[in-house]
Write an enzyme that holds these catalytic residues in place. Sequence first.
Site, short mmCIF file in Angstrom:
data_model
loop_
_atom_site.label_atom_id
_atom_site.label_comp_id
_atom_site.label_asym_id
_atom_site.label_seq_id
_atom_site.Cartn_x
_atom_site.Cartn_y
_atom_site.Cartn_z
N HIS A 64 0.84 -1.21 0.00
CA HIS A 64 0.00 0.00 0.00
C HIS A 64 0.87 1.25 0.00
O HIS A 64 0.43 2.32 -0.43
CB HIS A 64 -0.94 0.00 1.21
N LYS A 69 9.64 -2.38 3.87
CA LYS A 69 10.76 -2.20 4.81
C LYS A 69 10.74 -3.30 5.85
O LYS A 69 9.69 -3.64 6.38
CB LYS A 69 10.62 -0.84 5.52
N ASP A 98 3.35 6.16 11.85
CA ASP A 98 3.28 7.03 10.68
C ASP A 98 4.59 7.10 9.89
O ASP A 98 5.03 8.17 9.46
CB ASP A 98 2.84 8.44 11.09
N LYS A 105 10.02 -8.56 5.54
CA LYS A 105 10.96 -9.24 6.44
C LYS A 105 11.70 -10.30 5.66
O LYS A 105 11.17 -10.88 4.70
CB LYS A 105 10.23 -9.89 7.62
N THR A 192 16.27 1.08 18.39
CA THR A 192 15.15 0.26 18.88
C THR A 192 15.09 0.31 20.41
O THR A 192 14.01 0.52 20.98
CB THR A 192 15.29 -1.19 18.39
#
Length: 467
Positions: A64, A69, A98, A105, A192
């Site tokens: 979409h 990613k 967002d 993956k 992360t």
Amino acid sequence: MENLRFFEQVNLNFDRAAKYVRFTDGLLEQIKGCNTVCHFTFPLKRDNGSIETIHAWRAEHSHHKLPTKGGIRYSMMVNEDEVKALAALMTYKCAVVDVPFGGAKGGVKIDRKNYSSAELERITRRFTFELVSKNFIGPDIDVPAPDYGTGEQEMAWIVDTYKAVNPSLNAEGCVTGKPVGLGGIRGRTEATGRGVFFGVREACENKEDMQALGLTTGLAGKRVIVQGFGNVGFHSVKYLMEADAKIIAVCEWDGAIYNEDGIDIIALDNHRKEHKTITTYPGGTLISDSRAAIELECDILVPAALEGQINGENAPRIKAKIIAEAANGPTTQQAHDIIKDRGALIIPDNYLNAGGVTVSYFEWLKNLSHVRFGRMDRRFEENASRRLLDVMQNMTNRNLSDEEIGKLAHGANEYDLVDSGLEDTMITAYNEINELRKFHDTDLRTAAFISAIKKVGMVYERMGIFP
């Protein structure tokens, strides 16, 4: 329910959230399904001359938005179901914070400990070539990143191989998590874990939610257990410790270290680097059964290892009041229900570990713009601040030292801008899903899925595919 495969677990969470949105069944099926998946097999010539067949996968869950990613992991647990599940989680994670990517993956089914550096390089470069030949990589197609078992070195091999085949202007944007000298960005390594810290901090600042858990607001004094002491686990608890939380246990595959008075995470990491294990660290008590250590009394449990670590068998014994999912899919659906029903707060993976993809987005933008963050305006900001300080000194008859002026006039460099952008992203997304949670009287995981489904569905509607 406990026997569901990983992708089925993700889709069960999706279905629970779907009843709160207005989209048709057809559109929901399109959002939920995995668009493309490819299984690669290729030969590896080992250092001893023998030939081994390598199996690898890449899944692109949703187109979409482009590019897709998602990371590449090296693990013996890699299979088609796992990469499809993780790609789906990436779609929903990007939507929640967002970041304008579709989810993807990839993985190679190896135990990296069994391969030399030269063999790992050959595996990585050949996998990259396979991705290129099947159109599964490119700055505007699909952009991998590090994951479990991979890091900057593998990303450097990937970008070098890609550039050799596609020597285009934006070739560096084919992958993120690269070394800074090869187009990487400052702050990506810790991103992360830094995002986990921001998310947990934001949750703990909510007075109403903390009162419901019987906790005070803020991080100071909260007892934390982390499972997994890799890059994500280390940085998560490092920042929590710096905010005066108390890290009482660190759990690894070969044992756990426990200290009710708190563990010095930096000292433990230095010990691990020197001795290749945490189990001999003198600053705590060894618990040989690391799985049992996550069941100890604590305020915050940070699962930062692999999926399914908290399940229907051990969930009744988990005592943490907050589960902060730094890993992907660490809690099965059955465990989620058990923990939720006893009143704990679960901060879900499809929000909490989005720091990596957020900063990867910044790196991708840097690669496409070919300008380092802060390069255009840092000195201008510093000079403007110095002029203002000169005026203030003249008005107040106070002379500031050079050190004071330097601190006050400091212009934002690349790391400052990346960290600020990550912090704003995590705070904004948490408040959004927490409001949805309260509006629908549900949990944060379902609220995050509601947010993601709405955002992805609206893209399809605006394209006119599903009126």
